[in-house]
Design an enzyme around this catalytic site. Structure first.
Site, PDB file in Angstrom:
ATOM      1  CD  GLU A  55      -2.941  -0.935  -0.086  1.00  0.00           C
ATOM      2  OE1 GLU A  55      -2.977   0.144  -0.701  1.00  0.00           O
ATOM      3  OE2 GLU A  55      -3.620  -1.919  -0.426  1.00  0.00           O
ATOM      4  CB  CYS A 113     -14.753   2.965 -13.940  1.00  0.00           C
ATOM      5  SG  CYS A 113     -15.760   4.448 -13.811  1.00  0.00           S
ATOM      6  CB  CYS A 124     -18.907   2.439 -20.748  1.00  0.00           C
ATOM      7  SG  CYS A 124     -18.348   3.969 -19.936  1.00  0.00           S
ATOM      8  CB  CYS A 157     -18.913  -1.020 -17.071  1.00  0.00           C
ATOM      9  SG  CYS A 157     -19.244  -0.586 -15.352  1.00  0.00           S
ATOM     10  CB  CYS A 203     -23.416   3.621 -14.744  1.00  0.00           C
ATOM     11  SG  CYS A 203     -22.294   5.037 -14.757  1.00  0.00           S
TER      12      CYS A 203
END
Length: 321
Positions: A52, A219, A226, A229, A235
């Site tokens: 991270e 995205c 899209c 997606c 959406c």
DNA sequence: AACGCGTGGGC
DNA sequence: TGCCCAAGCGT
């Protein structure tokens, strides 16, 4: 997010058939997630934390190899804590923003000294460690310890801005972002939608990973795909006809001739040398503007990224050569 | 709250 | 090419 232009619709946590966003995204993630090394089940909490920190503002592709080498060399916080900062900075290499390496070093020392060499599992304790802020604390709590906490990074903010608020971009980060995502996590509580949902409390961390993955691979900021997606039919941005962003435009990053570039050059010289270097060696790294070079060297000293020896030479902190 | 902080890849 | 972007943090 999207406070100025967002639609007024509530978060689509459940549709008329009772399925939630998590019901769609969690299975999608299990089928489509990239096989990243820090996501493997045998990865320790320490491994998750290191990933991270490395991933803060640095692309996945550049992190994979350094991460492997790092965990092999320093498999536990105490191992890294015992190393000199110079070793840490050289191992960090060209990942960028080397202050992150210094803070990770300090965090490892705190974990080793104050937490029994165990990466804490609660957000507040994690946030008290150097270099661990709002995002990283929750990412570790969720991905390493399975806690049900919202994990909000730039990807998640973009996905929520589009899918929930119907905006093309997320705008500036806001305190509201955490609550926006919390309601999307499975296991919220009783209720019709919760009863019918196929996802549960234990899937919350996977849902956060799924939101991040969707933002990172589908995205995306520029040229969202899209057609691929999984939540296209839910959406809000799509529903509104994908309107252009009408909020404030982000200021472009400057680079050429900045202090950031000069500091990078100076540090590159130190990293590449086996030990302390002369002032002349550093001067040669930036001849364009001696005053700027001097100022940058001073700021590196202040940041603890460089130290000056009694004989006047400069070195990475703790570097005896 | 806006700004500074490294580095390199993609378009 | 030059510009935009990338799992943020600390001040």
């Amino acid at each position: 997010m999207g406070t100025t232009t967002s639609s007024t619709s509530a978060a689509p946590t459940a549709t008329a058939d009772g399925t939630t966003l998590a019901d769609v995204l969690v299975p999608w993630f299990r089928a489509h997630a990239r096989d990243l090394p820090w996501r493997r089940p045998e990865t320790t909490a320490w491994g998750v934390l290191v990933s991270e920190i490395m991933l803060q503002q640095t692309p996945v592709a550049r992190v994979e190899e350094p991460w492997r080498a790092w965990l092999e060399r320093w498999p536990r916080p105490s191992a890294m804590a015992a190393a000199p900062a110079s070793d840490v900075l050289r191992a960090w290499g060209k990942l960028g923003y080397p202050r992150r390496a210094l803070r990770l070093h300090a965090a490892a020392q705190a974990i080793a000294a104050d937490h029994g060499d165990v990466v804490p599992d609660d957000v507040a304790t994690l946030e008290s460690l150097p270099g661990i802020g709002t995002y990283t604390a929750r990412a570790v709590a969720a991905f390493a310890h399975g806690q049900r906490v919202p994990v909000v990074d730039t990807n998640v903010r973009r996905v929520v801005a589009r899918a929930v608020h119907g905006d093309a971009e997320a705008g500036a980060a806001a305190a509201r972002d955490l609550a926006d995502v919390e309601v999307l996590l499975p296991g919220a509580g009783a209720g019709d939608a919760a009863e019918r949902s196929s996802t549960r409390h234990d899937d919350a961390a996977t849902m956060s990973a799924a939101l991040m993955e969707l933002g990172a691979t589908v995205c995306v900021a520029r040229g969202p795909r899209c057609a691929d997606c999984p939540i296209l039919d839910r959406c809000a941005w799509q529903r509104r006809g994908r309107p252009a962003w009408d909020g404030p435009v982000r200021k472009a990053q400057t680079w050429a001739g900045t202090d950031r570039q000069v500091r990078g050059r100076l540090l590159d010289v130190l990293r590449g040398a086996p030990g302390p270097v002369t002032a002349e060696a550093l001067e040669a790294a930036w001849l364009t503007n001696p005053a700027q070079r001097a100022g940058c060297l001073d700021s590196l000293l202040v940041d603890g990224l460089v130290e000056q020896l009694a004989d006047g030479r400069f070195a990475l902190p703790g570097d005896v050569g």
